[in-house]
Enzyme design. Structure first.
Site, mmCIF file in Angstrom:
data_model
loop_
_atom_site.group_PDB
_atom_site.id
_atom_site.type_symbol
_atom_site.label_atom_id
_atom_site.label_comp_id
_atom_site.label_asym_id
_atom_site.label_seq_id
_atom_site.Cartn_x
_atom_site.Cartn_y
_atom_site.Cartn_z
ATOM 1 N N ASP A 36 0.997 1.772 -10.092
ATOM 2 C CA ASP A 36 2.142 2.670 -10.253
ATOM 3 C C ASP A 36 3.404 1.913 -10.647
ATOM 4 O O ASP A 36 4.205 2.391 -11.441
ATOM 5 C CB ASP A 36 2.416 3.423 -8.945
ATOM 6 C CG ASP A 36 1.294 4.412 -8.633
ATOM 7 O OD1 ASP A 36 0.319 4.447 -9.414
ATOM 8 O OD2 ASP A 36 1.400 5.122 -7.628
ATOM 9 N N GLU A 116 -20.438 26.698 -17.151
ATOM 10 C CA GLU A 116 -19.208 26.115 -16.599
ATOM 11 C C GLU A 116 -18.829 26.848 -15.322
ATOM 12 O O GLU A 116 -19.100 28.038 -15.212
ATOM 13 C CB GLU A 116 -18.040 26.310 -17.588
ATOM 14 C CG GLU A 116 -18.237 25.687 -18.929
ATOM 15 C CD GLU A 116 -17.232 26.225 -19.958
ATOM 16 O OE1 GLU A 116 -16.244 26.882 -19.570
ATOM 17 O OE2 GLU A 116 -17.465 25.989 -21.148
ATOM 18 N N LYS A 118 -16.655 29.090 -13.046
ATOM 19 C CA LYS A 118 -15.627 30.087 -13.330
ATOM 20 C C LYS A 118 -14.521 29.910 -12.312
ATOM 21 O O LYS A 118 -14.688 30.197 -11.125
ATOM 22 C CB LYS A 118 -16.187 31.505 -13.258
ATOM 23 C CG LYS A 118 -15.164 32.551 -13.675
ATOM 24 C CD LYS A 118 -15.798 33.930 -13.769
ATOM 25 C CE LYS A 118 -14.838 34.957 -14.368
ATOM 26 N NZ LYS A 118 -13.605 35.115 -13.612
ATOM 27 N N ASP A 120 -10.957 30.418 -10.416
ATOM 28 C CA ASP A 120 -10.111 31.542 -10.082
ATOM 29 C C ASP A 120 -8.658 31.094 -10.175
ATOM 30 O O ASP A 120 -8.108 30.534 -9.238
ATOM 31 C CB ASP A 120 -10.452 32.004 -8.662
ATOM 32 C CG ASP A 120 -10.309 33.498 -8.553
ATOM 33 O OD1 ASP A 120 -9.927 34.120 -9.559
ATOM 34 O OD2 ASP A 120 -10.569 34.028 -7.467
ATOM 35 N N GLU A 178 -7.413 27.567 -17.797
ATOM 36 C CA GLU A 178 -7.021 28.143 -16.516
ATOM 37 C C GLU A 178 -6.038 27.208 -15.816
ATOM 38 O O GLU A 178 -6.297 26.008 -15.704
ATOM 39 C CB GLU A 178 -8.304 28.252 -15.673
ATOM 40 C CG GLU A 178 -8.309 29.342 -14.670
ATOM 41 C CD GLU A 178 -8.596 30.704 -15.285
ATOM 42 O OE1 GLU A 178 -8.815 30.804 -16.513
ATOM 43 O OE2 GLU A 178 -8.577 31.677 -14.515
ATOM 44 N N TYR A 230 -11.095 25.347 -21.758
ATOM 45 C CA TYR A 230 -12.499 25.629 -22.033
ATOM 46 C C TYR A 230 -12.740 26.545 -23.231
ATOM 47 O O TYR A 230 -13.862 26.963 -23.472
ATOM 48 C CB TYR A 230 -13.165 26.256 -20.806
ATOM 49 C CG TYR A 230 -12.348 27.385 -20.201
ATOM 50 C CD1 TYR A 230 -12.188 28.581 -20.876
ATOM 51 C CD2 TYR A 230 -11.744 27.229 -18.961
ATOM 52 C CE1 TYR A 230 -11.428 29.599 -20.348
ATOM 53 C CE2 TYR A 230 -10.975 28.250 -18.416
ATOM 54 C CZ TYR A 230 -10.821 29.431 -19.115
ATOM 55 O OH TYR A 230 -10.061 30.431 -18.593
ATOM 56 N N LYS A 318 -21.513 36.068 -11.388
ATOM 57 C CA LYS A 318 -20.615 35.982 -10.236
ATOM 58 C C LYS A 318 -21.314 35.554 -8.942
ATOM 59 O O LYS A 318 -22.472 35.896 -8.704
ATOM 60 C CB LYS A 318 -19.942 37.352 -9.995
ATOM 61 C CG LYS A 318 -19.104 37.842 -11.152
ATOM 62 C CD LYS A 318 -17.818 37.048 -11.340
ATOM 63 C CE LYS A 318 -16.761 37.418 -10.342
ATOM 64 N NZ LYS A 318 -16.014 38.624 -10.723
ATOM 65 N N CYS A 412 -4.099 41.001 31.710
ATOM 66 C CA CYS A 412 -5.168 40.235 31.092
ATOM 67 C C CYS A 412 -6.488 41.001 31.222
ATOM 68 O O CYS A 412 -6.865 41.390 32.323
ATOM 69 C CB CYS A 412 -5.284 38.869 31.761
ATOM 70 S SG CYS A 412 -6.755 37.961 31.247
ATOM 71 N N CYS A 415 -8.874 38.729 33.823
ATOM 72 C CA CYS A 415 -8.576 38.532 35.244
ATOM 73 C C CYS A 415 -7.600 39.564 35.786
ATOM 74 O O CYS A 415 -7.342 39.603 36.988
ATOM 75 C CB CYS A 415 -8.039 37.123 35.485
ATOM 76 S SG CYS A 415 -6.383 36.888 34.802
ATOM 77 N N CYS A 430 -1.917 35.092 28.995
ATOM 78 C CA CYS A 430 -2.245 35.333 30.387
ATOM 79 C C CYS A 430 -1.716 34.111 31.133
ATOM 80 O O CYS A 430 -2.028 32.982 30.784
ATOM 81 C CB CYS A 430 -3.761 35.454 30.548
ATOM 82 S SG CYS A 430 -4.283 35.275 32.266
ATOM 83 N N CYS A 435 -7.538 31.922 35.415
ATOM 84 C CA CYS A 435 -8.246 33.021 34.747
ATOM 85 C C CYS A 435 -9.573 32.465 34.217
ATOM 86 O O CYS A 435 -9.579 31.455 33.506
ATOM 87 C CB CYS A 435 -7.396 33.553 33.596
ATOM 88 S SG CYS A 435 -8.270 34.702 32.518
HETATM 89 S S1 IVH Z 1 -14.250 31.825 -21.122
HETATM 90 C C1 IVH Z 1 -14.153 35.232 -24.089
HETATM 91 N N1 IVH Z 1 -14.599 30.072 -19.239
HETATM 92 O O1 IVH Z 1 -12.356 34.361 -16.499
HETATM 93 C C2 IVH Z 1 -14.365 34.230 -23.061
HETATM 94 N N2 IVH Z 1 -13.252 31.984 -18.770
HETATM 95 O O2 IVH Z 1 -13.087 37.252 -16.876
HETATM 96 C C3 IVH Z 1 -13.086 33.664 -22.580
HETATM 97 N N3 IVH Z 1 -12.293 32.001 -16.526
HETATM 98 O O3 IVH Z 1 -9.716 35.471 -18.497
HETATM 99 C C4 IVH Z 1 -13.164 33.166 -21.229
HETATM 100 N N4 IVH Z 1 -13.152 30.088 -15.872
HETATM 101 O O4 IVH Z 1 -9.284 33.489 -16.981
HETATM 102 C C5 IVH Z 1 -14.035 31.236 -19.571
HETATM 103 N N5 IVH Z 1 -14.963 28.408 -17.657
HETATM 104 C C6 IVH Z 1 -14.395 29.557 -18.011
HETATM 105 C C7 IVH Z 1 -13.572 30.301 -17.133
HETATM 106 C C8 IVH Z 1 -13.027 31.515 -17.542
HETATM 107 C C9 IVH Z 1 -12.387 31.117 -15.529
HETATM 108 C C10 IVH Z 1 -11.516 33.253 -16.466
HETATM 109 C C11 IVH Z 1 -10.543 33.420 -17.583
HETATM 110 C C12 IVH Z 1 -10.868 34.731 -18.204
HETATM 111 C C13 IVH Z 1 -11.682 35.390 -17.152
HETATM 112 C C14 IVH Z 1 -12.658 36.334 -17.789
#
Ligand code: IVH
Length: 672
Positions: A36, A116, A118, A120, A178, A230, A318, A412, A415, A430, A435
């Site tokens: 660093d 890949e 997915k 959130d 994302e 992605y 999912k 309580c 007790c 309590c 107790c």
């Molecule tokens: S591909 C047309 N890859 O999921 C395909 N989406 O329900 C474009 N998401 O709006 C999306 N991880 O926010 C893709 N590895 C991933 C993802 C991903 C999360 C989200 C993304 C998208 C939503 C679709």
């Protein structure tokens, strides 16, 4: 003497290139190339030159991440190509059905799939013109999003300028991905917010969205946001023919790409990827709610096309939901070891992430009021990993008028003793020290894995011991005789002997464990360690004054007062004398140093150990004065590597932390 402007310009460019490279290795690859301090030197040199030659400052300079003043509102941005959404599937059958349709539409030309995680988070699009980040926007409705360029610029993982490939930068690259927050960072952020009296975020996704949609970029800069990319929008000056090639290219351009992707040749391989990721779900640093399966070949994607704003070439497979909807049959009250009364919702049984849930915690009365959960309500319950299921929120639109509000009892429920709510606290308590519910809970806590770790002293047994009057306080455990135990229900002589052996063994516990095991309010594992380092024995801690305690780093007035209160009770002082009588009086602080070969050393474990459990390994380290951490940082001295190590290994290597095999570890602790 004026310097040659051209020479300065050259140096400035050199520094920027160098810093970009290091940013990429540090933030994206997690593999710093230089210490660093070296990096800081480069950065300071660049800052100094830019200060002296403001005409050389460009927006893509690494010094220009924050700095824009707060905005009034976000400008709308139209996506050149719409940002599509994904169709979902929820079972192997549905996934195989999707696969069959893809094959049918491709007419015999077999697809390969890229799988890949997915994530959130919040989906965004970045525009790079000639390699320079110009505009960044949220997905919005898929056609028009919001301009969050200034906020995205503060995310260190997002390059302000791409790294050239073979000396070249694409003319135009629209890249999608994302923005998210890691689970640990999210918890830390919430702890900070609560300490500052601000409402916590409900989940990492909300935290990421809230942080990105800040009108003041300096707030976004202070939030631990990360990103993965992605997908692409428009691309010019770069030919990409498949998803695998896209991911590799993005990575080479310096954009963060989730390394956990896989090219699969059959749907079975994709299903296997799904199961592996599901298995690893809890350990992933981020929240993933499934797997995205995408046709790899872009030519095949053209053939497949899209329907109703979702491509036919991709699907979101999912994971089982961690949330479910059910009804609250009743709200009862549970008494904990500190006497705290916890409201618990009794639910109509419902399956949440594969487990049937029939109780969920409501934490305390304020929480019940804040969430406005009533008896009879339909509610969302959530269960993630090992944590206790909780009621997230009610669904007031489903109310019939028959619902009843919950009231904290004034006596309580165990007790019958009086219930009070001390000023400034959220919990009702309590007050009765004897107790039975409190006694049972404090014994359970004492015996638990991270405290005295007494195996075989389960919940049912504790109930019996307390109900039969054999155990009224912790020290009574050490007075149990074989004949007392075998007289209990379902207690064979063999298990009774084992338990006595475990109790005997537990007498050697460290001072930190003992302090934690006593269950002093606000004294968790970490604070117990801090105290055990500072004091040489429990007696010394018991004699410490409030003033002495608050002097210790990390010990605030609330903790100090709680410790003083605990040891000022005659009952607790008696308990400590009795523990000493039975032989429990561990040394701490300076007193251990000589007998602690691992004092000051921090260990992290990754992967499975063949000959011992993680808890056993932890004990071996702690008994020798060392510490065990859960994640890799610069403070860690050793990484013990078992079978199938996780990402901790990469991080440890990047930081140059010493690795130990299981055998080497056992040698180090003298157990080989
Ligand atoms: S591909 C047309 N890859 O999921 C395909 N989406 O329900 C474009 N998401 O709006 C999306 N991880 O926010 C893709 N590895 C991933 C993802 C991903 C999360 C989200 C993304 C998208 C939503 C679709």
């Amino acid at each position: 003497m004026p310097e040659d402007l051209e020479a300065v310009r050259k140096r400035v460019e050199e520094l920027r290139e160098e810093i970009r490279k290091h940013d990429y290795h540090y933030y994206v690859l997690n593999q710093p190339l230089i210490p660093d301090s070296e990096y800081d030197k480069l950065f300071r040199e660049l800052e100094e030159l830019e200060r002296r030659y403001p005409e050389l400052v460009t927006p893509d300079s690494p010094t220009q991440r924050v700095g824009a003043p707060p905005a009034e509102e976000f400008r709308p941005v139209r996506h050149a190509l719409p940002m599509l959404s994904l169709a979902n599937c929820f079972s192997e059958e549905e996934f195989l059905e999707w696969d069959r349709r893809v094959r049918r539409l491709l007419g015999g030309e077999a697809p390969q799939y890229v799988c890949e995680p997915k994530l959130d988070g919040v989906s965004v699009e970045l525009v790079y013109q000639d390699g320079v980040f110009t505009v960044g926007s949220t997905r919005g409705d898929g056609y028009v999003g919001e301009d969050v360029t200034r906020n995205l610029r503060t995310i260190k993982q997002i390059p302000l300028k791409l790294l050239p490939i073979n000396g070249k930068l694409p003319r135009l690259l629209e890249v999608r991905g994302e923005v998210y927050m890691e689970k640990e960072d999210f918890k830390e952020l919430n702890r900070r917010r609560e300490a500052e009296g601000e409402p916590p975020f409900a989940n990492p996704r909300n935290a990421a969205a809230g942080s990105l949609r800040q009108l003041d970029p300096s707030i976004t800069a202070s939030r631990p946001l990360k990103a993965f990319f992605y997908a692409q929008g428009r691309v010019e000056g770069l030919e990409i023919k498949s998803q695998a090639q896209l991911l590799e290219t993005l990575s080479r351009l310096g954009l963060p790409v989730n390394p956990r992707w896989k090219l699969c040749s059959t749907p079975e391989e994709a299903i296997e990827f799904y199961h592996q990721l599901l298995e690893a779900r809890e350990e992933l640093p981020y929240e993933a709610d499934g797997v995205v399966v995408k046709v790899n070949d872009f030519g095949q994607r053209e053939v497949l096309g899209e329907v109703s704003r979702a491509p036919r070439w991709a699907v979101a497979f999912k994971f089982p939901a961690q949330e479910a909807v059910t009804r609250v049959r009743d709200i009862v009250v549970q008494v904990g070891r500190t006497g705290a009364l916890t409201p618990v919702a009794l639910l109509e049984p419902v399956e949440v992430s594969g487990v049937t849930v029939s109780r969920a915690t409501l934490h305390n009365e304020d929480e019940v009021k804040r969430k406005d959960v009533r008896i009879g309500d339909w509610v969302v319950v959530r269960r993630a990993g090992e944590v206790i299921p909780e009621v997230v929120r009610p669904l007031p639109e489903r109310r019939t008028g028959q619902e009843r509000e919950f009231r904290m009892p004034t006596k309580c429920p165990v007790c019958g003793g009086p219930v009070v709510r001390p000023a400034g606290e959220v919990a009702h308590r309590c007050e009765n020290l004897s107790c039975p519910a409190r006694i049972k809970e404090s014994i359970r806590h004492f015996a638990s894995r991270r405290a005295a770790d007494i195996q075989g002293l389960g919940e049912k047994l504790v109930d019996q011991l307390v109900e039969k009057g054999l155990v009224r306080k912790i020290s009574d455990l050490y007075r149990l005789r074989l004949e007392d135990l075998v007289a209990l229900e379902r207690m064979a002589e063999k298990s009774a002997q084992n338990l006595l052996r475990e109790l005997e063994r537990s007498k050697g516990m460290s001072l930190a464990r003992l302090i934690y095991a006593l269950g002093i309010r606000y004294v968790g594992e970490h604070i117990a360690e801090v105290l055990a380092e500072r004091f040489s024995s429990l007696d010394e801690l018991a004699r410490a004054s409030f003033d002495e305690l608050v002097e210790i780093p990390e010990i605030g007035p609330r903790i100090a007062q709680s410790i003083v209160d605990f040891f000022s009770s005659a009952e607790n002082r008696q308990l400590i004398r009795e523990l000493k009588e039975v032989g429990i009086d561990p040394r701490g602080g300076a007193a251990v140093a000589q007998e602690a070969p691992l004092a000051g050393k921090t260990f992290v474990f990754t992967g499975r150990l063949a000959s011992l459990t993680r808890e056993e390994a932890r004990r071996l380290v702690e008994e020798r004065g060392g510490k065990v951490a859960s994640s890799v940082s610069r403070k860690v001295d050793y990484l013990v590597v078992g079978e199938d190590p996780g990402s901790k290994l990469d991080r440890a290597r990047a930081l140059g932390i010493k690795e130990l095999s299981e055998r080497e570890f056992l040698e180090l602790v003298g157990r080989s």
